[in-house]
Design a protein around this motif. Structure first.
Motif, PDB file in Angstrom:
ATOM      1  N   ARG A  23       6.528 -10.452  31.801  1.00 20.12           N
ATOM      2  CA  ARG A  23       7.778  -9.645  31.872  1.00 20.12           C
ATOM      3  C   ARG A  23       7.558  -8.309  30.964  1.00 20.12           C
ATOM      4  NH1 ARG A  23      12.877 -13.381  30.665  1.00 20.12           N
ATOM      5  NH2 ARG A  23      13.956 -11.250  30.949  1.00 20.12           N
ATOM      6  N   ARG A  24       6.618  -8.240  30.208  1.00 20.78           N
ATOM      7  CA  ARG A  24       6.456  -7.053  29.415  1.00 20.78           C
ATOM      8  C   ARG A  24       5.725  -5.772  30.165  1.00 20.78           C
ATOM      9  NH1 ARG A  24       5.253  -8.308  23.792  1.00 20.78           N
ATOM     10  NH2 ARG A  24       3.660  -6.474  23.696  1.00 20.78           N
ATOM     11  N   LYS A  25       5.047  -5.967  31.299  1.00 19.59           N
ATOM     12  CA  LYS A  25       4.660  -4.878  31.897  1.00 19.59           C
ATOM     13  C   LYS A  25       5.836  -4.158  32.621  1.00 19.59           C
ATOM     14  CE  LYS A  25       0.184  -4.834  31.387  1.00 19.59           C
ATOM     15  NZ  LYS A  25      -0.161  -3.910  30.325  1.00 19.59           N
ATOM     16  N   PRO A  26       6.753  -4.781  33.352  1.00 18.76           N
ATOM     17  CA  PRO A  26       8.052  -4.200  33.961  1.00 18.76           C
ATOM     18  C   PRO A  26       8.752  -3.591  32.713  1.00 18.76           C
ATOM     19  CG  PRO A  26       7.695  -6.445  34.923  1.00 18.76           C
ATOM     20  CD  PRO A  26       6.766  -6.372  33.895  1.00 18.76           C
ATOM     21  N   ARG A  27       8.816  -4.063  31.596  1.00 20.48           N
ATOM     22  CA  ARG A  27       9.515  -3.531  30.417  1.00 20.48           C
ATOM     23  C   ARG A  27       8.971  -2.251  30.015  1.00 20.48           C
ATOM     24  NH1 ARG A  27      10.741  -6.999  25.927  1.00 20.48           N
ATOM     25  NH2 ARG A  27      12.435  -5.736  25.535  1.00 20.48           N
ATOM     26  N   GLN A  28       7.555  -2.428  29.759  1.00 22.79           N
ATOM     27  CA  GLN A  28       7.042  -1.122  29.403  1.00 22.79           C
ATOM     28  C   GLN A  28       7.006   0.014  30.549  1.00 22.79           C
ATOM     29  OE1 GLN A  28       3.125  -2.863  28.596  1.00 22.79           O
ATOM     30  NE2 GLN A  28       3.623  -3.678  26.714  1.00 22.79           N
ATOM     31  N   ALA A  29       7.127  -0.392  31.805  1.00 17.66           N
ATOM     32  CA  ALA A  29       7.106   0.601  32.751  1.00 17.66           C
ATOM     33  C   ALA A  29       8.555   1.311  32.674  1.00 17.66           C
ATOM     34  CB  ALA A  29       6.863  -0.032  34.075  1.00 17.66           C
ATOM     35  N   MET A  30       9.382   0.385  32.829  1.00 17.09           N
ATOM     36  CA  MET A  30      10.982   1.001  32.447  1.00 17.09           C
ATOM     37  C   MET A  30      11.063   1.716  31.295  1.00 17.09           C
ATOM     38  SD  MET A  30      13.940   1.209  33.689  1.00 17.09           S
ATOM     39  CE  MET A  30      13.757  -0.027  35.061  1.00 17.09           C
ATOM     40  N   PHE A  31      10.537   1.588  30.145  1.00 12.24           N
ATOM     41  CA  PHE A  31      10.437   2.086  28.872  1.00 12.24           C
ATOM     42  C   PHE A  31       9.968   3.758  29.353  1.00 12.24           C
ATOM     43  CE2 PHE A  31       7.978   3.925  25.508  1.00 12.24           C
ATOM     44  CZ  PHE A  31       8.956   4.068  24.381  1.00 12.24           C
ATOM     45  N   TRP A  32       8.807   3.796  29.779  1.00 13.71           N
ATOM     46  CA  TRP A  32       8.097   5.219  30.122  1.00 13.71           C
ATOM     47  C   TRP A  32       8.925   5.924  31.376  1.00 13.71           C
ATOM     48  CZ3 TRP A  32       5.705   7.247  26.535  1.00 13.71           C
ATOM     49  CH2 TRP A  32       4.867   6.511  25.694  1.00 13.71           C
ATOM     50  N   ILE A  33       9.576   5.312  32.116  1.00 14.66           N
ATOM     51  CA  ILE A  33      10.557   6.006  33.244  1.00 14.66           C
ATOM     52  C   ILE A  33      11.644   6.537  32.122  1.00 14.66           C
ATOM     53  CG2 ILE A  33      11.933   5.678  34.774  1.00 14.66           C
ATOM     54  CD1 ILE A  33      10.046   3.549  36.075  1.00 14.66           C
ATOM     55  N   MET A  34      12.125   5.867  31.481  1.00 13.54           N
ATOM     56  CA  MET A  34      13.377   6.150  30.563  1.00 13.54           C
ATOM     57  C   MET A  34      12.908   7.291  29.764  1.00 13.54           C
ATOM     58  SD  MET A  34      16.159   4.919  31.781  1.00 13.54           S
ATOM     59  CE  MET A  34      16.729   3.570  32.999  1.00 13.54           C
ATOM     60  N   ALA A  35      12.014   6.999  29.124  1.00 11.98           N
ATOM     61  CA  ALA A  35      11.221   8.137  28.195  1.00 11.98           C
ATOM     62  C   ALA A  35      11.054   9.499  28.852  1.00 11.98           C
ATOM     63  CB  ALA A  35      10.292   7.408  27.277  1.00 11.98           C
ATOM     64  N   SER A  36      10.721   9.492  30.106  1.00 16.34           N
ATOM     65  CA  SER A  36      10.296  10.737  30.701  1.00 16.34           C
ATOM     66  C   SER A  36      11.571  11.129  31.259  1.00 16.34           C
ATOM     67  CB  SER A  36       9.659  10.332  32.035  1.00 16.34           C
ATOM     68  OG  SER A  36       8.339   9.710  31.804  1.00 16.34           O
ATOM     69  N   ILE A  37      12.803  10.676  31.517  1.00 13.16           N
ATOM     70  CA  ILE A  37      13.911  11.175  32.086  1.00 13.16           C
ATOM     71  C   ILE A  37      14.558  11.794  30.772  1.00 13.16           C
ATOM     72  CG2 ILE A  37      16.206  10.507  32.680  1.00 13.16           C
ATOM     73  CD1 ILE A  37      15.023   8.288  34.563  1.00 13.16           C
ATOM     74  N   ALA A  38      14.542  11.238  29.742  1.00 13.79           N
ATOM     75  CA  ALA A  38      15.153  11.623  28.493  1.00 13.79           C
ATOM     76  C   ALA A  38      14.349  12.900  28.174  1.00 13.79           C
ATOM     77  CB  ALA A  38      15.056  10.512  27.320  1.00 13.79           C
ATOM     78  N   LEU A  39      12.895  12.803  28.247  1.00 15.30           N
ATOM     79  CA  LEU A  39      12.188  14.241  27.747  1.00 15.30           C
ATOM     80  C   LEU A  39      12.538  15.413  28.717  1.00 15.30           C
ATOM     81  CD1 LEU A  39       9.981  15.410  26.157  1.00 15.30           C
ATOM     82  CD2 LEU A  39       8.258  14.775  28.157  1.00 15.30           C
ATOM     83  N   VAL A  40      12.769  15.035  30.054  1.00 12.42           N
ATOM     84  CA  VAL A  40      13.268  16.243  30.866  1.00 12.42           C
ATOM     85  C   VAL A  40      14.626  16.706  30.392  1.00 12.42           C
ATOM     86  CG1 VAL A  40      14.071  16.581  33.458  1.00 12.42           C
ATOM     87  CG2 VAL A  40      11.872  15.302  32.688  1.00 12.42           C
ATOM     88  N   LEU A  41      15.518  15.912  30.181  1.00 11.79           N
ATOM     89  CA  LEU A  41      16.869  16.301  29.539  1.00 11.79           C
ATOM     90  C   LEU A  41      16.944  17.067  28.495  1.00 11.79           C
ATOM     91  CD1 LEU A  41      18.847  13.115  30.698  1.00 11.79           C
ATOM     92  CD2 LEU A  41      18.819  15.528  31.752  1.00 11.79           C
ATOM     93  N   VAL A  42      15.970  16.450  27.454  1.00 14.02           N
ATOM     94  CA  VAL A  42      16.116  17.085  26.232  1.00 14.02           C
ATOM     95  C   VAL A  42      15.450  18.456  26.178  1.00 14.02           C
ATOM     96  CG1 VAL A  42      15.116  16.893  23.595  1.00 14.02           C
ATOM     97  CG2 VAL A  42      16.291  14.921  24.780  1.00 14.02           C
ATOM     98  N   THR A  43      14.378  18.749  26.915  1.00 12.11           N
ATOM     99  CA  THR A  43      13.745  19.892  27.086  1.00 12.11           C
ATOM    100  C   THR A  43      14.320  20.752  27.934  1.00 12.11           C
ATOM    101  OG1 THR A  43      12.057  18.977  28.630  1.00 12.11           O
ATOM    102  CG2 THR A  43      11.566  18.952  26.334  1.00 12.11           C
ATOM    103  N   SER A  44      15.420  20.500  28.520  1.00 12.98           N
ATOM    104  CA  SER A  44      16.039  21.314  29.509  1.00 12.98           C
ATOM    105  C   SER A  44      16.475  22.903  29.200  1.00 12.98           C
ATOM    106  CB  SER A  44      17.397  20.564  30.001  1.00 12.98           C
ATOM    107  OG  SER A  44      18.403  20.622  28.879  1.00 12.98           O
ATOM    108  N   THR A  45      16.678  23.170  27.831  1.00 11.10           N
ATOM    109  CA  THR A  45      17.013  24.586  27.440  1.00 11.10           C
ATOM    110  C   THR A  45      15.740  25.374  27.928  1.00 11.10           C
ATOM    111  OG1 THR A  45      16.214  24.039  25.165  1.00 11.10           O
ATOM    112  CG2 THR A  45      18.603  23.744  25.696  1.00 11.10           C
TER     113      THR A  45
END
Length: 119
Positions: free
Chosen positions: A90-112
Motif C-alpha cells: 500500500r506504500r507505492k500507491p500512497r507515494q504515487a498519490m503524494f507526488w501527483i498531489m504535490a505536482s498539482i500544488a506546485l502548478v497552483l502555487v507557481t501560477s503567478t
C-alpha cells in the motif's frame, strides 16, 4: 482505529495541502479560469483581495506536504502494525498519490509566474 479514521488521518495533509495551494493561487488562477470559460465581469477583480495572504497559504502548503511526505516515506519500523503505513503493497500507491498531489500544488502555487506567459 477504524479504516475511515485511518484514511482521514493519512490523507489529511495531502488534501489540506492541495486546498491551501488552491487558496494561494485563487487570486491568479481563479480569474484566468473564469476568463478562459468566457465568464467575465468587474467582480473578478475582487478575487485579488486574497493576494496579501498568498505567502501564508504557501507556508501552509509547504508544512502540510512536509508532513504528508514524512507519513508516506517514514520507515516501516516506525509504523503501527496493521496500518497502511506498515503494508509495503500500500506504500507505492500512497507515494504515487503524494507526488501527483504535490505536482498539482506546485502548478497552483507557481501560477503567478506561468499564467502571464500564456495570456
Amino acid at each position: 482505529m477504524s479504516a475511515k479514521d485511518e484514511f482521514a488521518k493519512n490523507n489529511l495533509p495531502l488534501m489540506g495541502g492541495v486546498l491551501a495551494a488552491v487558496g494561494a493561487s485563487l487570486c491568479c488562477v481563479g480569474p484566468f479560469v473564469l476568463l478562459t470559460l468566457g465568464i467575465s465581469g468587474a467582480w473578478i477583480g475582487n478575487l485579488t483581495l486574497l493576494e496579501p495572504y498568498r505567502p501564508v497559504f504557501i507556508v501552509i502548503v509547504m508544512l502540510l506536504f512536509g508532513w504528508a511526505g514524512w507519513q508516506v516515506y517514514r520507515p516501516i519500523e516506525d509504523c503501527t502494525p496493521g496500518t497502511a503505513c506498515a503494508a509495503p503493497q500500500r506504500r507505492k500507491p500512497r507515494q504515487a498519490m503524494f507526488w501527483i498531489m504535490a505536482s498539482i500544488a506546485l502548478v497552483l502555487v507557481t501560477s503567478t509566474y506561468w499564467i502571464p506567459l500564456i495570456v
